[in-house]
Every structure is written in C-alpha cells, then in structure tokens.
Design a protein around this motif. Structure first.
Motif, mmCIF file in Angstrom:
data_model
loop_
_atom_site.group_PDB
_atom_site.id
_atom_site.type_symbol
_atom_site.label_atom_id
_atom_site.label_comp_id
_atom_site.label_asym_id
_atom_site.label_seq_id
_atom_site.Cartn_x
_atom_site.Cartn_y
_atom_site.Cartn_z
ATOM 1 N N PRO A 168 1.013 -1.417 0.007
ATOM 2 C CA PRO A 168 -0.125 -0.087 -0.353
ATOM 3 C C PRO A 168 0.447 1.131 0.588
ATOM 4 N N PRO A 169 0.637 2.648 -0.404
ATOM 5 C CA PRO A 169 0.752 3.992 -0.627
ATOM 6 C C PRO A 169 1.789 4.500 0.913
ATOM 7 N N LYS A 170 2.384 4.474 1.327
ATOM 8 C CA LYS A 170 2.738 4.588 2.172
ATOM 9 C C LYS A 170 2.354 7.082 2.369
ATOM 10 N N SER A 171 2.033 7.089 1.583
ATOM 11 C CA SER A 171 2.116 8.714 2.074
ATOM 12 C C SER A 171 1.012 8.855 1.045
ATOM 13 N N LEU A 172 0.378 10.340 1.433
ATOM 14 C CA LEU A 172 -1.090 10.715 0.529
ATOM 15 C C LEU A 172 -0.156 11.266 -1.742
ATOM 16 N N GLU A 173 1.137 11.590 -1.428
ATOM 17 C CA GLU A 173 1.509 11.628 -2.807
ATOM 18 C C GLU A 173 1.240 10.459 -3.189
ATOM 19 N N MET A 224 -10.748 18.639 -7.559
ATOM 20 C CA MET A 224 -10.309 18.166 -6.188
ATOM 21 C C MET A 224 -11.242 17.243 -5.296
ATOM 22 N N GLU A 225 -12.639 17.804 -4.764
ATOM 23 C CA GLU A 225 -13.860 16.891 -4.050
ATOM 24 C C GLU A 225 -13.470 15.460 -4.494
ATOM 25 N N ARG A 226 -13.756 15.146 -5.952
ATOM 26 C CA ARG A 226 -13.531 13.213 -6.624
ATOM 27 C C ARG A 226 -12.427 12.425 -6.357
ATOM 28 N N LEU A 227 -11.485 13.389 -6.116
ATOM 29 C CA LEU A 227 -10.174 13.777 -6.526
ATOM 30 C C LEU A 227 -9.935 12.612 -4.484
ATOM 31 N N ALA A 228 -10.319 13.099 -3.932
ATOM 32 C CA ALA A 228 -9.939 13.112 -2.347
ATOM 33 C C ALA A 228 -11.096 12.470 -2.072
ATOM 34 N N ALA A 229 -12.051 12.506 -2.336
ATOM 35 C CA ALA A 229 -12.542 10.922 -2.552
ATOM 36 C C ALA A 229 -12.735 9.279 -2.224
ATOM 37 N N ASP A 235 -5.768 18.393 2.000
ATOM 38 C CA ASP A 235 -4.930 17.688 1.730
ATOM 39 C C ASP A 235 -4.016 17.766 0.751
ATOM 40 N N ILE A 236 -5.522 17.251 -0.172
ATOM 41 C CA ILE A 236 -5.698 16.367 -1.626
ATOM 42 C C ILE A 236 -4.588 18.058 -2.216
ATOM 43 N N SER A 237 -4.833 19.210 -2.124
ATOM 44 C CA SER A 237 -5.046 20.868 -3.083
ATOM 45 C C SER A 237 -3.288 20.739 -2.267
ATOM 46 N N LEU A 265 -0.961 18.504 -4.404
ATOM 47 C CA LEU A 265 -1.086 18.369 -5.648
ATOM 48 C C LEU A 265 -0.242 19.842 -5.784
ATOM 49 N N ASN A 266 -0.160 20.570 -5.107
ATOM 50 C CA ASN A 266 0.974 21.882 -5.258
ATOM 51 C C ASN A 266 1.910 21.655 -4.910
ATOM 52 N N LYS A 267 2.080 20.938 -4.166
ATOM 53 C CA LYS A 267 3.692 20.373 -4.249
ATOM 54 C C LYS A 267 4.518 19.617 -5.472
ATOM 55 N N MET A 268 3.135 19.020 -5.722
ATOM 56 C CA MET A 268 3.712 18.278 -6.859
ATOM 57 C C MET A 268 3.962 19.084 -7.850
ATOM 58 N N GLN A 269 3.460 19.913 -8.368
ATOM 59 C CA GLN A 269 3.186 21.131 -9.669
ATOM 60 C C GLN A 269 4.850 22.521 -8.781
ATOM 61 N N ASN A 270 5.132 22.575 -8.089
ATOM 62 C CA ASN A 270 5.946 23.252 -7.388
ATOM 63 C C ASN A 270 7.261 22.695 -7.807
ATOM 64 N N GLU A 271 7.809 20.809 -7.980
ATOM 65 C CA GLU A 271 8.350 20.183 -8.936
ATOM 66 C C GLU A 271 8.717 19.891 -9.177
ATOM 67 N N GLY A 272 7.186 20.370 -10.784
ATOM 68 C CA GLY A 272 8.194 20.333 -11.904
ATOM 69 C C GLY A 272 7.278 19.513 -12.050
ATOM 70 N N LEU A 273 6.465 18.088 -11.009
ATOM 71 C CA LEU A 273 5.523 17.130 -11.888
ATOM 72 C C LEU A 273 4.085 17.114 -12.663
ATOM 73 N N LEU A 274 3.862 18.065 -12.616
ATOM 74 C CA LEU A 274 2.562 18.398 -12.774
ATOM 75 C C LEU A 274 2.319 19.422 -12.765
ATOM 76 N N GLN A 275 0.530 19.941 -13.922
ATOM 77 C CA GLN A 275 0.751 22.098 -13.883
ATOM 78 C C GLN A 275 -1.177 21.159 -13.819
ATOM 79 N N LEU A 276 -1.319 22.113 -12.817
ATOM 80 C CA LEU A 276 -2.932 22.457 -12.439
ATOM 81 C C LEU A 276 -4.114 23.584 -12.974
ATOM 82 N N SER A 277 -4.858 22.786 -13.144
ATOM 83 C CA SER A 277 -5.809 23.824 -13.744
ATOM 84 C C SER A 277 -7.254 23.082 -12.884
ATOM 85 N N ARG A 278 -8.183 24.436 -13.388
ATOM 86 C CA ARG A 278 -9.424 24.180 -12.510
ATOM 87 C C ARG A 278 -9.881 23.048 -13.150
#
Length: 225
Positions: A150-155, A179-184, A192-194, A197-210
């Motif tokens: 099982p995954p060890k972290s939310l990321e 994000m509500e659906r991803l959280a579910a 926590d999802i937000s 995701l923002n942490k991963m965006q800051n690391e250049g791994l993904l890009q967020l938009s509405r």
C-alpha cells in the motif's frame, strides 16, 4: 506498402514477433489487411462502439480518453506508434471499446477483422502463442497491481490513482477531475489533496488548472515520489 516495409511494421507488434518471413508472406497473401489513413483531429473510435477488429497504429499519435463509469472524471493519454488499440475488447464478456480515440497527428493504421484474427490463431502457432502471451501478460500486470504494497503517503496514493487508470505508464496524461472527487477516490480531505498536488506542481511533476491535472510525463511523476 512495399512488402519489406510491411513486414518491418508488423514485427513491431508482439503478436507477430518470432514469425518467419515465410509465415509473414503467407499471412499477408491470405489475410485481408486494411490500410487506413486518418487526418489530424479525426475521431477513430467512440466509447461503447463494438470491437470487431484489431487496430494497429503504425504511424502517428493518438489521444485515448477514458471516463469513469459515472463520468465523474476522465483520463486522456497521448499514445504514439507502434500501438494496438485495446485488443482485449475483441474477446470476452464485453466486446465494446472502453475509450474514445482521436488522432493527434496524421496517422496510419492497419486493421484486421475478427474472423481473420481467428483464422490466424488457427493457422500460425507462433501467432496463437503470442496472443496468449499478450493476454496473459496483461492479466499478470493487473494481479501484480492488486498485490502491491500500500502507498505510504498521500502523494503516493494520488500517483497510484493516476497510474492504475492509465493504459501506459509513460507519456503525457491529462486527468479531468475536481479535487473533491479525487479526495473521495483516495480517501482524504480536499485540503490535503490541494496541498499535495501543489507540492508536486512546485516540483515540476504536474500542472494544475480548474478541474484538470496535466502530467507531462507519468514515468517522471512515478519516479519522483
């Protein structure tokens, strides 16, 4: 298409690998192969359409979009040649495509009717074994996924959600989800999802938009967590 070039194109696909030139010549001579060309932006297949043939992408790129059962989110993938479009849909309980497929560039495909596929499995033992190996490998991958630690972290849970909903573990992916659906889906809070995701965006791994998450390279996201 010249025969030598056709042989090379066919040998890119797992079900033809190991077949001799003589077998390929016999197959090409006695099997109806349809060569189809589509322009950029053309829809080839739609979710729910009946699968009655194999589609071999030999040149170009496709966008494959798959929706959840309740259409609460969709995953779009960019796929390049060589690629077989959902071959598992031609047999089994459901004989319909699970995704909508559209061209991203000018593309060339070879299609083979289901009756011809059955004839090939009867006439060429290498082709039959390759088919069995391909389907067995897909089943084994699914079983291995079910028994992973099982995954060890939310990321890690978020990345696992992305990866299990993709047909290929590499390349560009676009996930249309709120994000509500991803959280579910990953059993956590929207806040926590937000943050994750923002942490991963800051690391250049993904890009967020509405309502949309763009992953430039899924393999980098997987290895970066």
């Amino acid at each position: 298409m010249p025969k030598l070039q056709l042989y090379d194109k066919l040998l890119q696909f797992p079900m033809f690998q190991g077949m001799s030139r003589a077998d390929l010549l016999q197959m090409v001579t006695h099997t109806r192969l349809d060569f189809v060309k589509f322009p950029e932006g053309k829809r080839i297949l739609k979710t729910g359409e009946r699968c009655d043939r194999f589609y071999f992408l030999i040149n170009g790129a496709l966008k494959i979009e798959t929706a959840s059962e309740d259409h609460g989110y969709t995953v779009s993938e960019e796929i390049t040649a060589p690629y077989i479009i959902q071959p598992e849909c031609i047999f089994g309980l459901s004989l319909r495509f699970r995704s909508t497929v559209q061209t991203l560039t000018d593309t060339n495909l070879i299609t083979i009717d289901k009756k011809e596929i059955v004839n090939l499995t009867e006439n060429f033992i290498v082709f039959r074994l390759n088919m069995l190996n391909m389907f067995a490998m897909n089943i084994q991958k699914q079983i291995l996924t079910q028994w992973q630690s099982p995954p060890k972290s939310l990321e890690e849970r978020i990345v696992r959600f992305f990866s299990v909903h993709c047909q290929q573990p590499t390349g560009k992916k676009t996930v249309s989800i709120y994000m509500e659906r991803l959280a579910a889906e990953v059993n956590d809070s929207r806040l926590d999802i937000s943050r994750a995701l923002n942490k991963m965006q800051n690391e250049g791994l993904l890009q967020l938009s509405r309502g949309r998450i763009t992953i430039p390279a899924l393999e980098k996201l997987i290895s970066g967590i």
